[in-house]
Design a protein around this motif. Structure first.
Motif, PDB file in Angstrom:
ATOM      1  N   THR A 133       8.249   5.091 -15.028  1.00 52.85           N
ATOM      2  CA  THR A 133       7.566   5.385 -16.277  1.00 52.85           C
ATOM      3  C   THR A 133       8.320   4.761 -17.439  1.00 52.85           C
ATOM      4  O   THR A 133       9.511   4.489 -17.352  1.00 52.85           O
TER       5      THR A 133
ATOM      6  N   LYS B   5       1.131  -1.063 -15.887  1.00 52.55           N
ATOM      7  CA  LYS B   5       0.927   0.334 -16.287  1.00 52.55           C
ATOM      8  C   LYS B   5       0.511   0.373 -17.745  1.00 52.55           C
ATOM      9  O   LYS B   5       1.161  -0.242 -18.600  1.00 52.55           O
TER      10      LYS B   5
ATOM     11  N   TYR C 241       2.376  12.070  -8.808  1.00 55.18           N
ATOM     12  CA  TYR C 241       2.779  12.955  -9.905  1.00 55.18           C
ATOM     13  C   TYR C 241       2.529  14.436  -9.584  1.00 55.18           C
ATOM     14  O   TYR C 241       2.367  15.249 -10.490  1.00 55.18           O
TER      15      TYR C 241
ATOM     16  N   GLU D   5      -1.936   6.943 -13.420  1.00 60.39           N
ATOM     17  CA  GLU D   5      -0.829   7.726 -13.973  1.00 60.39           C
ATOM     18  C   GLU D   5      -1.237   9.201 -14.047  1.00 60.39           C
ATOM     19  O   GLU D   5      -2.150   9.632 -13.348  1.00 60.39           O
TER      20      GLU D   5
END
Length: 438
Positions: free
Chosen positions: A40, A75, A287, A223
């Motif tokens: 991230t 991303k 996640y 994400e």
């Protein structure tokens, strides 16, 4: 946290009024926490986003120089302010929930998302009764567009309606789920957020053009769920432009999400109607711990499937739908990004049953570099397109990433033991046949 809260929210106190899942929260201002399987990026400023874009351009060039039909992953949280993605996601989710509210009023609660068809006459009456817009005004919504020509509106029509209605100067009001009172769907996008939308689309445009020029496919990673509606919407907008003749842009679907199948089927149907190529990467998801902790702390429904078996079912269900689409239209492509042997076997069996040949290059496989070579190499030797996902960067950043992936893949040690046993078995076979080096 400040990068997740807009200037408009700070002035209006709107952060406290928003849907819980799409609200800034002190404990989750850092979206790195408890993330076990993904890298991230912190938002610093727009210059940093431009710097990330330059890095992605170098990756595209490197992929082009190292293999044919390569992939490069990007991303969107590296290309946009996270606060903008959260705000945009909130608006998209509210609009979709309003659609389902209208569907409930028309007796279609619980239906499969693409089976729901709102009758335009009843929809206009409901909008008038709610005080959102008069029947005469709502008729203007459908003029000059291919909406409601069949007398009904489905979710894809509804989403395209959102695009045109939110451009009007008068705020679009919808009922609040909590109070039932009317409130603006888009209370206020600051000039800063309007610029964010333009900038992130411009950056994606630059990357997509370079990918097309270099013969590389661009994968937009999935994400956190509170970013994902915006990420998917921006990705689809890019697919509409660049996937006209072949799949250049790939969206990513996380199959541990309860909404995964609805998201896949909706986007496939949109690609059919508009005539572009549907490209996707299917993953299980990275996640989970953070998503569950955040849902528990903030008091909204856990977006994750209850167990691994349900996630497996979801993965195979989404994959089977895409494989059927490949058989029927030939305008879909999928990367099966999985370390799971059962999933790979399921894919091979369904490809054989549907008559999808490896040389069609509509189905490819992906594993992380250094993991599950006992899956990767046999697939390559059998003629299937197969890729290794290559982490890169400073050692102090890459090693923690790899260790987190090992944690995420809970069967990692068992697979490592299996790989060791297979290698030892092959060494013994070669020794016994006198072909040690052949």
């Amino acid at each position: 946290l400040s990068s997740r809260t807009s200037a408009a929210e700070k002035e209006m106190g709107g952060a406290e009024q928003r849907e819980k899942q799409y609200r800034a929260h002190q404990g989750f201002g850092d979206h790195h926490g408890e993330v076990t399987g993904a890298h991230t990026s912190f938002y610093a400023d727009e210059a940093k986003c431009d710097q990330h874009m330059e890095t992605f351009l170098h990756c595209i060039d490197a992929s082009s120089g190292s293999s044919e039909d390569g992939f490069s992953a990007i991303k969107l949280t590296a290309l946009a302010r996270p606060q903008f993605l959260v705000r945009f996601s909130e608006v998209l989710v509210k609009w979709r929930r309003f659609f389902h509210q209208m569907a409930t009023e028309q007796g279609q609660a619980g239906w499969a998302v693409l089976d729901i068809k709102l009758e335009v006459e009843k929809l206009q009456e409901a909008l008038a009764n709610l005080g959102i817009v008069s029947k005469a005004e709502s008729q203007q919504w459908f003029m000059g567009e291919n909406l409601g020509t069949s007398g009904t509106v489905d979710l894809l029509d509804w989403n395209s309606l959102f695009d045109s209605r939110t451009k009007l100067s008068r705020p679009l009001l919808i009922p609040s789920r909590k109070t039932g009172q009317l409130e603006p769907l888009l209370s206020r996008f600051s000039e800063e957020e309007e610029l964010q939308m333009k900038r992130v689309l411009q950056r994606m445009d630059v990357l997509a053009k370079r990918a097309m020029e270099k013969g590389v496919r661009l994968m937009v990673d999935a994400e956190q769920s509170y970013f994902q509606p915006a990420i998917s919407r921006l990705t689809v907008e890019t697919q509409r432009r660049f996937n006209r003749s072949q799949p250049i842009i790939y969206n990513t679907y996380q199959c541990y999400l309860k909404e995964a199948y609805n998201n896949v089927t909706g986007d496939v149907e949109l690609s059919r109607r508009e005539g572009w190529h549907f490209g996707t990467k299917l993953v299980r998801g990275a996640y989970m711990e953070q998503e569950r902790e955040r849902a528990a702390q903030m008091g909204y429904e856990d977006p994750i499937n209850p167990n691994y078996e349900k996630t497996n079912e979801m993965y195979h269900r989404c994959l089977d739908y895409i494989l059927e689409e490949i058989k029927c239209s030939r305008k879909a492509s999928v990367m099966v990004a999985s370390h799971n042997e059962d999933t790979v076997k399921f894919t091979l069996r369904r490809m054989m049953e549907l008559g999808i040949h490896p040389s069609d290059k509509k189905v490819c496989f992906g594993q992380l570099l250094g993991m599950c070579d006992q899956i990767t190499f046999p697939l390559g030797q059998a003629g299937f397109p197969v890729y290794k996902y290559v982490p890169y960067g400073p050692v102090n950043e890459v090693l923690p990433y790899l260790s987190r992936r090992a944690q995420e893949n809970r069967g990692f040690m068992q697979r490592a033991n299996r790989e060791r046993d297979l290698l030892w078995k092959e060494v013994k076979r070669r020794l016994l046949t006198g072909n040690l080096f052949s």
